[in-house]
Design a protein around this motif. Structure first.
Motif, PDB file in Angstrom:
ATOM      1  N   GLN A 123      42.481  36.886  32.819  1.00 47.19           N
ATOM      2  CA  GLN A 123      40.976  37.465  33.392  1.00 47.19           C
ATOM      3  C   GLN A 123      41.035  38.632  34.104  1.00 47.19           C
ATOM      4  OE1 GLN A 123      39.608  34.430  36.075  1.00 47.19           O
ATOM      5  NE2 GLN A 123      37.450  35.509  36.320  1.00 47.19           N
ATOM      6  N   LYS A 171      39.413  45.494  31.749  1.00 44.71           N
ATOM      7  CA  LYS A 171      39.013  46.345  30.438  1.00 44.71           C
ATOM      8  C   LYS A 171      37.311  46.487  30.494  1.00 44.71           C
ATOM      9  CE  LYS A 171      39.198  45.580  25.363  1.00 44.71           C
ATOM     10  NZ  LYS A 171      39.502  44.605  24.572  1.00 44.71           N
ATOM     11  N   GLN A 172      36.837  45.405  31.105  1.00 43.62           N
ATOM     12  CA  GLN A 172      35.272  45.853  31.357  1.00 43.62           C
ATOM     13  C   GLN A 172      34.966  46.797  32.470  1.00 43.62           C
ATOM     14  OE1 GLN A 172      33.653  41.798  32.446  1.00 43.62           O
ATOM     15  NE2 GLN A 172      34.517  40.766  30.299  1.00 43.62           N
ATOM     16  N   LYS A 224      43.045  41.057  33.400  1.00 38.19           N
ATOM     17  CA  LYS A 224      43.169  42.158  32.458  1.00 38.19           C
ATOM     18  C   LYS A 224      41.752  42.354  31.803  1.00 38.19           C
ATOM     19  CE  LYS A 224      45.558  43.218  28.454  1.00 38.19           C
ATOM     20  NZ  LYS A 224      46.897  42.743  27.433  1.00 38.19           N
ATOM     21  N   GLU A 225      40.907  41.436  31.463  1.00 40.68           N
ATOM     22  CA  GLU A 225      39.668  41.404  30.756  1.00 40.68           C
ATOM     23  C   GLU A 225      38.903  41.973  31.781  1.00 40.68           C
ATOM     24  OE1 GLU A 225      36.974  41.246  27.935  1.00 40.68           O
ATOM     25  OE2 GLU A 225      39.091  40.745  27.686  1.00 40.68           O
TER      26      GLU A 225
END
Length: 451
Positions: free
Chosen positions: A124, A130-131, A126-127
């Protein structure tokens, strides 16, 4: 038994025969170390066949205890015990109860869930990272599209077809072509008008209309417009429907947000230079309109206040072209300025003083209020404000210093020479900040722009 005796004899008579009995008795440590060393050697070598009695007939034979000790020293190490098989349970191991097994199983499940939660949190994070990077790229791209040089590519100048019939309109078209700006010639809702449209790349290339509208009329049309506005001011909107002003009023009623600027071309030079020659201006109004200057000003004020319409008098299409270029550049800068403007008041600085500074009865705190008051000015940092308050502890002292000076230039440059010490370096306040502080505290105009 014969082999062990031979081994014992070899260990006992390892000392040379040349040594006497006294030396052997005086070196027990050497003999002990030698016996320990020989005990670790797996192989045995018999060096002589003489017995202890033959070698030393005068010495007393060793006792049985000494013989046993010698046998223990010379004995080989015992063989290793066979290890227990994998299926053989340890005699000291206890069998676990069902509660202990269940507790261990629960702990294993908790560790597994903790590992899964840590893995999910890492995924999460990492996501989210990225977002966040994607949002930053989109924000940077959006900011790039809002820059004036890029907004000019999204603007289109829409020119009414009727304007091309006027002499000198080719100046406007040639200027737009030289700048490589997009323009479109089509019938406009308001005749003889120039409007702008903007393409929004972030909204699916949606096209929106700008609020600015330029209405180009001649001097003769303006002469018909002024009496109509004068009548409109006196009797109201109902009687002006059949007048020359009715198309403009209908256009404004459809969209109240439109900002219309009337450009009057081919106006007499006497009217343009009215501020220089007042007599010629009054003569022109008297001859063309039959109205004095006060009545003309009343018409202009009525249009600006009640209809949001302003007028500009230009000398031909050269002035119209300059006006179109200026409005186009202003519209290209508008999105970026709206983005950078803050919602809060621009003259309020951030910090803990937002709730105000407490002033005690003895006057403590007034110096802090005076410093914060100076910080409200644009580009006046806390260091600059503290330098000014250190030289003049109150606004009254600063005003008194201004009054003692004779010329205006001296008052403006009063604070320019004050030294500011920041980071071990010294610099002066400068004439710009000094002049701004002077205008702020001495000007009588509430609408004065300091910068």
């Amino acid at each position: 038994m014969e082999k062990v005796s031979a081994l014992r004899r070899a260990k006992t008579w390892e000392i040379s025969e040349s040594e006497d009995e006294t030396d052997v008795e005086n070196k027990p440590t050497t003999l002990l170390k030698w016996q320990e060393k020989e005990a670790t050697i797996p192989s045995v070598t018999v060096s002589t066949d003489l017995t202890e009695e033959d070698a030393n007939p005068d010495k007393t034979p060793p006792s049985p205890a000494a013989k046993n000790e010698s046998r223990k020293t010379c004995a080989l190490p015992p063989p290793p015990k066979p290890s227990a098989g994998p299926g053989t349970p340890s005699p000291t191991r206890k069998r676990r109860s069902k509660e202990e097994i269940e507790l261990d199983r629960q702990k294993g499940q908790e560790r597994k869930k903790a590992r899964e939660r840590a893995k999910a949190a890492k995924v999460q994070e990492k996501e989210e990272k990225k977002q966040e990077q994607q949002r930053r790229r989109e924000a940077a791209q959006h900011l790039k599209t809002l820059r004036p040089e890029n907004c000019l590519k999204c603007l289109t100048v829409c020119i009414d077809q009727a304007l091309l019939q006027q002499e000198g309109s080719d100046i406007l078209l040639g200027t737009l072509s030289s700048f490589e700006w997009k323009f479109l010639i089509e019938i406009q809702q308001l005749r003889y008008s120039i409007t702008w449209t903007r393409q929004l790349p972030d909204d699916g290339d949606k096209i929106v209309e700008e609020e600015q509208v330029l209405l180009v009329i001649g001097w003769s049309d303006f002469l018909h417009l002024v009496p109509a506005v004068k009548m409109l001011d006196e009797v109201g909107d109902g009687t002006a429907r059949n007048s020359y002003l009715s198309p403009l009023l209908e256009f404004l009623n459809q969209d109240v947000k439109k900002v219309v600027t009337i450009l009057v071309t081919d106006s007499p030079l006497e009217y343009i230079r009215s501020s220089v020659s007042e007599d010629s201006f009054e003569e022109t109004l008297a001859s063309d309109l039959g109205m004095d200057q006060l009545e003309i000003e009343e018409v202009l004020v009525y249009l600006q206040l009640y209809k949001n319409v302003s007028l500009a008098f230009l000398d031909g299409w050269q002035g119209v072209t300059k006006q179109v270029v200026a409005v186009t550049k202003a519209l290209s800068k508008r999105p970026y300025k709206l983005l950078t403007e803050r919602s809060e008041l621009p003259f309020c600085v951030d910090g803990s003083w937002a709730s105000g500074t407490r002033v005690e009865r003895d006057g403590s705190g007034l110096e802090q209020v005076w410093t914060l008051q100076l910080q409200q000015l644009n580009r006046v940092s806390p260091v600059v404000a503290a330098t000014i308050t250190a030289a003049y502890q109150s606004p009254r002292l600063l005003l008194q210093a201004y009054q003692k000076l004779e010329s205006e230039e001296e008052r403006k440059s009063l604070l320019a020479g004050l030294l500011i010490k920041t980071g071990g370096k010294e610099r002066r306040i400068g004439p710009e900040i000094s002049s701004r502080v002077y205008r702020c505290f001495t000007s009588q105009n509430p609408q004065l722009v300091l910068d």
